[in-house]
Write an enzyme that holds these catalytic residues in place. Structure first.
Site, PDB file in Angstrom:
ATOM      1  N   LEU A   3      48.024  38.980  33.254  1.00 51.63           N
ATOM      2  CA  LEU A   3      48.693  38.143  32.243  1.00 51.63           C
ATOM      3  C   LEU A   3      48.502  38.740  30.851  1.00 51.63           C
ATOM      4  CD1 LEU A   3      47.481  34.691  33.644  1.00 51.63           C
ATOM      5  CD2 LEU A   3      49.694  35.799  34.031  1.00 51.63           C
ATOM      6  N   GLY A   4      48.148  40.024  30.788  1.00 50.74           N
ATOM      7  CA  GLY A   4      47.925  40.646  29.478  1.00 50.74           C
ATOM      8  C   GLY A   4      46.829  39.924  28.715  1.00 50.74           C
TER       9      GLY A   4
ATOM     10  N   TYR B  80      29.454  40.871  34.739  1.00 52.18           N
ATOM     11  CA  TYR B  80      29.978  39.668  34.086  1.00 52.18           C
ATOM     12  C   TYR B  80      28.830  38.690  33.836  1.00 52.18           C
ATOM     13  CZ  TYR B  80      34.569  41.404  35.660  1.00 52.18           C
ATOM     14  OH  TYR B  80      35.688  42.167  35.904  1.00 52.18           O
TER      15      TYR B  80
ATOM     16  N   GLY C 201      46.137  36.893  28.741  1.00 52.55           N
ATOM     17  CA  GLY C 201      46.625  35.607  28.238  1.00 52.55           C
ATOM     18  C   GLY C 201      47.864  35.733  27.361  1.00 52.55           C
TER      19      GLY C 201
END
Ligand SMILES: NC(=O)c1ccc[n+]([C@@H]2O[C@H](COP(=O)([O-])OP(=O)(O)OC[C@H]3O[C@@H](n4cnc5c(N)ncnc54)[C@H](OP(=O)(O)O)[C@@H]3O)[C@@H](O)[C@H]2O)c1
Length: 324
Positions: free
Chosen positions: A204-205, A56, A207
């Site tokens: 949350l997919g 990241y 967003g």
């Protein structure tokens, strides 16, 4: 907040994914002060499970998490991942060779400002290194006290069994949400047979399930979702209908759609600890609030009966490293 066990590792059953603070989403890295406040607020609310990875940034997300945890390291179970940055010169990045893992762990410990990583995941199965070799190296790191627990990410049943035969695997981290139900058929049964915990990522997919994204035009071209099939125009209307079903249940109980998406996941078992990602204080408060949300049997059944989202979870190139 309620805690659960990933095998023998105690974690708050809602964690915090730090990726979006520095990586992948448009605007990542633009407000580190708010990101650090978000981590601190999560800890103050009793969250004890933080997730980052070497790739990241690369590196800057671990540095950010390390800064946030100065003086508070012992309050959290700190999870990071190796294997998508090659330290032996491989071109495609996937590298879980013993030499690369040994270099990776030293870098992560330094950036995180700690002497041990609580849960160290292989980020993707490396087709170029037998899993037994990688886990053998991780077992040595456990013996040396550099890592406490071993995890895998997006590994399939065969790899999970082979890895677990070398050293106990504490958790698998893979995508799982109302949008992505793939782990239910083949992976979750193996995890339960072997007593391995499950950490759903992108719960949350990315967003979508929160209802905050209503049109493909909202996605910034610099955002990784711009290439993601789930957010492509041809799949958008179908996936929006799913998000609307989640919002309808939320309306019935006075919760938010994000809380309902998380509460549904939490109801799938006491061996599951999702790691929703946010870089905003208000949203981490909202997501932690899912711990108190109870869905009725009828609401759970209605949500479980929703069809899967349209479009793959990743681009074609990314899908090649995902085992099913
Ligand atoms: N192992 C792997 O390969 C892998 C892959 C992907 C992710 N992960 C891990 O899983 C974590 C979470 O996954 P993710 O970030 O991909 O997806 P996610 O948690 O499903 O969704 C995050 C997105 O939703 C937004 N959001 C969060 N809470 C919200 C709320 N209450 N209302 C409206 N929007 C909200 C965030 O925006 P804001 O930040 O602006 O709030 C962000 O855009 C990551 O941080 C990472 O640690 C692991």
């Amino acid at each position: 907040m309620k805690h659960i066990k990933l095998r023998d590792l105690d974690v708050s059953r809602i964690g915090l994914g730090a990726m979006g603070m520095s990586h992948a989403y448009a605007g990542a890295g633009s407000d580190d002060a708010e990101s650090i406040r978000t981590i601190h607020r999560a800890l103050d609310l009793g969250l004890t499970f933080l997730d980052t990875a070497e790739v990241y940034g690369p590196y800057v997300n671990e540095e950010l998490v390390g800064r946030a945890l100065r003086g508070r390291r012992d309050e959290v179970v700190l999870a990071t991942k190796f294997g998508l940055v090659s330290h032996t010169g491989r071109k495609d990045g996937a590298d879980s060779s013993p030499a690369s893992v040994r270099t990776a762990v030293e870098g992560s410990l330094k950036r995180l400002g700690t002497d041990r990583i609580d849960l160290y995941y292989q980020h993707r199965v490396d087709p170029g290194t037998p899993i037994e070799e990688t886990v053998g190296t991780l077992a040595e790191l456990v013996a040396e006290g550099k890592i406490r627990h071993i995890g895998l990410s997006e590994a399939g049943p065969d790899t999970i069994r082979r890895a677990h035969a070398v050293h106990p695997v504490t958790a698998l981290q893979s995508e799982y949400s109302l949008f992505t139900r793939d782990p239910e058929a083949r992976v979750l049964p193996v995890l339960r047979e072997l007593n391995i915990g499950f950490v759903p990522f992108s719960p949350l997919g990315r967003g979508f399930l929160t209802g905050a994204i209503r049109s493909a035009d909202q996605i910034d071209p610099a955002d990784f979702r711009a290439d993601n099939p789930r957010f492509a125009r041809e799949n958008f209307a179908h996936n929006l209908r799913l998000a609307d079903e989640v919002a309808a249940v939320a309306g019935e109980i006075g919760a938010t759609p994000a809380q309902v998406a998380l509460a549904w996941l939490l109801a799938q078992g006491d061996d599951i600890a999702p790691i929703p990602g946010t870089r905003r204080v208000g949203r981490v408060e909202e997501n932690i609030g899912a711990d108190a949300v109870r869905l009725t049997r009828e609401q759970l059944a209605k949500l479980s009966d929703l069809p899967p989202a349209a479009g793959e979870t990743h681009t074609e190139a990314q899908m090649r490293l995902i085992e099913r």
